[in-house]
Enzyme design. Sequence first.
Site, PDB file in Angstrom:
ATOM      1  N   TYR A  58     -14.797  19.231  51.578  1.00 22.99           N
ATOM      2  CA  TYR A  58     -14.990  20.294  51.476  1.00 22.99           C
ATOM      3  C   TYR A  58     -15.960  21.504  51.758  1.00 22.99           C
ATOM      4  CZ  TYR A  58     -10.723  22.712  49.095  1.00 22.99           C
ATOM      5  OH  TYR A  58      -9.082  22.811  48.418  1.00 22.99           O
ATOM      6  N   GLU A  60     -15.806  25.040  51.734  1.00 21.60           N
ATOM      7  CA  GLU A  60     -16.273  26.383  51.902  1.00 21.60           C
ATOM      8  C   GLU A  60     -17.312  27.485  51.969  1.00 21.60           C
ATOM      9  OE1 GLU A  60     -14.738  26.652  47.684  1.00 21.60           O
ATOM     10  OE2 GLU A  60     -12.697  27.372  48.279  1.00 21.60           O
ATOM     11  N   ASP A 204      -3.592  40.709  69.341  1.00 28.62           N
ATOM     12  CA  ASP A 204      -3.006  39.214  68.843  1.00 28.62           C
ATOM     13  C   ASP A 204      -2.653  38.886  70.204  1.00 28.62           C
ATOM     14  OD1 ASP A 204      -1.343  37.058  68.426  1.00 28.62           O
ATOM     15  OD2 ASP A 204      -0.679  38.135  66.298  1.00 28.62           O
ATOM     16  N   THR A 230      -3.561  32.113  67.511  1.00 27.58           N
ATOM     17  CA  THR A 230      -3.183  31.097  67.319  1.00 27.58           C
ATOM     18  C   THR A 230      -4.210  29.910  68.583  1.00 27.58           C
ATOM     19  OG1 THR A 230      -1.528  30.884  68.516  1.00 27.58           O
ATOM     20  CG2 THR A 230      -0.930  31.617  66.320  1.00 27.58           C
ATOM     21  N   LYS A 233      -0.746  26.995  71.192  1.00 20.11           N
ATOM     22  CA  LYS A 233       0.194  27.378  72.090  1.00 20.11           C
ATOM     23  C   LYS A 233       0.053  27.267  73.420  1.00 20.11           C
ATOM     24  CE  LYS A 233       2.314  30.425  68.264  1.00 20.11           C
ATOM     25  NZ  LYS A 233       2.318  31.706  67.956  1.00 20.11           N
ATOM     26  N   ARG A 239      -3.012  22.972  65.357  1.00 23.18           N
ATOM     27  CA  ARG A 239      -2.725  24.572  65.121  1.00 23.18           C
ATOM     28  C   ARG A 239      -2.986  24.973  64.091  1.00 23.18           C
ATOM     29  NH1 ARG A 239       3.302  23.694  65.764  1.00 23.18           N
ATOM     30  NH2 ARG A 239       3.015  25.552  64.914  1.00 23.18           N
TER      31      ARG A 239
END
Length: 423
Positions: A58, A60, A204, A230, A233, A239
């Site tokens: 973790y 954060e 984008d 992203t 692609k 991903r």
Amino acid sequence: MSDSKNLMRRLVEADSEVAQLIDAEGRRQHDKIRLIASENYVSQAVMEATGTLLTNKYSEGYAGKRYYEGQQLIDEVEELAISRAKSLFGVDHANVQPYSGSPANLAVYLAFAQPGDTVMGMSLPMGGHLTHGWSVSATGKWFNAVHYGVRKDTGRVDFDEVAELARQHRPKLIFCGGTAIPRTVDFAAFAKIAQEVDAILVADIAHIAGLVAGGAHPSPVGHAEVVTTTTHKTLRGPRGAMLMSTEERAKALDKAVFPGLQGGPHNHTTAAIAVALREAATPDFADYATRIVANAKALAAALTERGFDLVSGGTDNHLILADLTSKDIGGKPAAKALDRAGVELNFNTVPFDPRKPFDPSGLRIGTAAVTTRGMTEADMPKIAAWMDDAISAAHDGQEDKLDDIAGQIRDFCAAYPIPGWTE
Ligand SMILES: *Cc1c(COP(=O)(O)O)cnc(C)c1O
């Protein structure tokens, strides 16, 4: 035991049910010609990074400002991904934490707009994305979205319309880019309009990031203050997503991602993004980007020769949008028949589509994945012929022909191995 099962031998032991499904999916991905414009095959190195124990941690916050201890190495991983993103795209700032493209875009709204504010983007049926304010998306429900489209005669963005709408509605944000745009995005033209109405231009580049990185599409940097993408692609990473921006917009974006929208970043994904960004900075990757476009142009030419009607008449990038009206078949039955015949793609609306979104007139076709596999311009007429034959067979109800084509395609694909799976 196949190689992919060998690579996951512990999984085979622990959970053969899941292992078998993964192995069967490997075979499926191997045996078909993948023309889904948003998909690709990541390298073995990227896949390995996603499968590491970084998933246990973790973290954060951001490097040097975390809410949990033990971040000595996680900070280094994230800083590495950030510095590679900055150098690859030539941006002041990068955030590599967004879980995927949609939350990355939502972070942009959270950073720069209030619910009810006006935003602008390309309409979904014209090639935009859900998160550019389409009505069923949170972005369309919470913001007042205005949409531009393409011209009926050219299939290209109508900049007179964009300028007119922008002047009339004064949006806070203008999104450019999308999911079904076969032509070069003119970032400078959007920037001029955004500047005039004092809007933030958001490019984008989810679909074309790999082309931008490889020099096969102009960069939005210097035109758009905020760039979202992203990573999975054409960029060919895991991903995930990234937000990039000018120094001025950096702080608001970082705050929007965390603590605004997300909790702990997916560190195994961050590591894999770093690996993909390193790959994307190589001459080989630039060559791949160039070949994607060459393959798309060759495939577009071969399809046109076979009577397919292409939106805008062709392509400048990795993507082709075919209107099947001239073939007397809907997009959905055609896509289903093609899948059975070994060509995987998706049905899609075409601009001004008279049919319903769930059975529209078009097919969306992309060449990133076949390019990664090493297929070349010389292979594109063959692929076009299989597509044409499968669509004719579907039109005439000759199902056995589809299985026959699938066999030919399986044999063809055997010469193009994919990372992560072998017989
Ligand atoms: C794919 C895509 C997204 C969303 O990405 P997800 O990872 O599927 O959430 C956003 N914008 C554009 C233009 C895309 O093509």
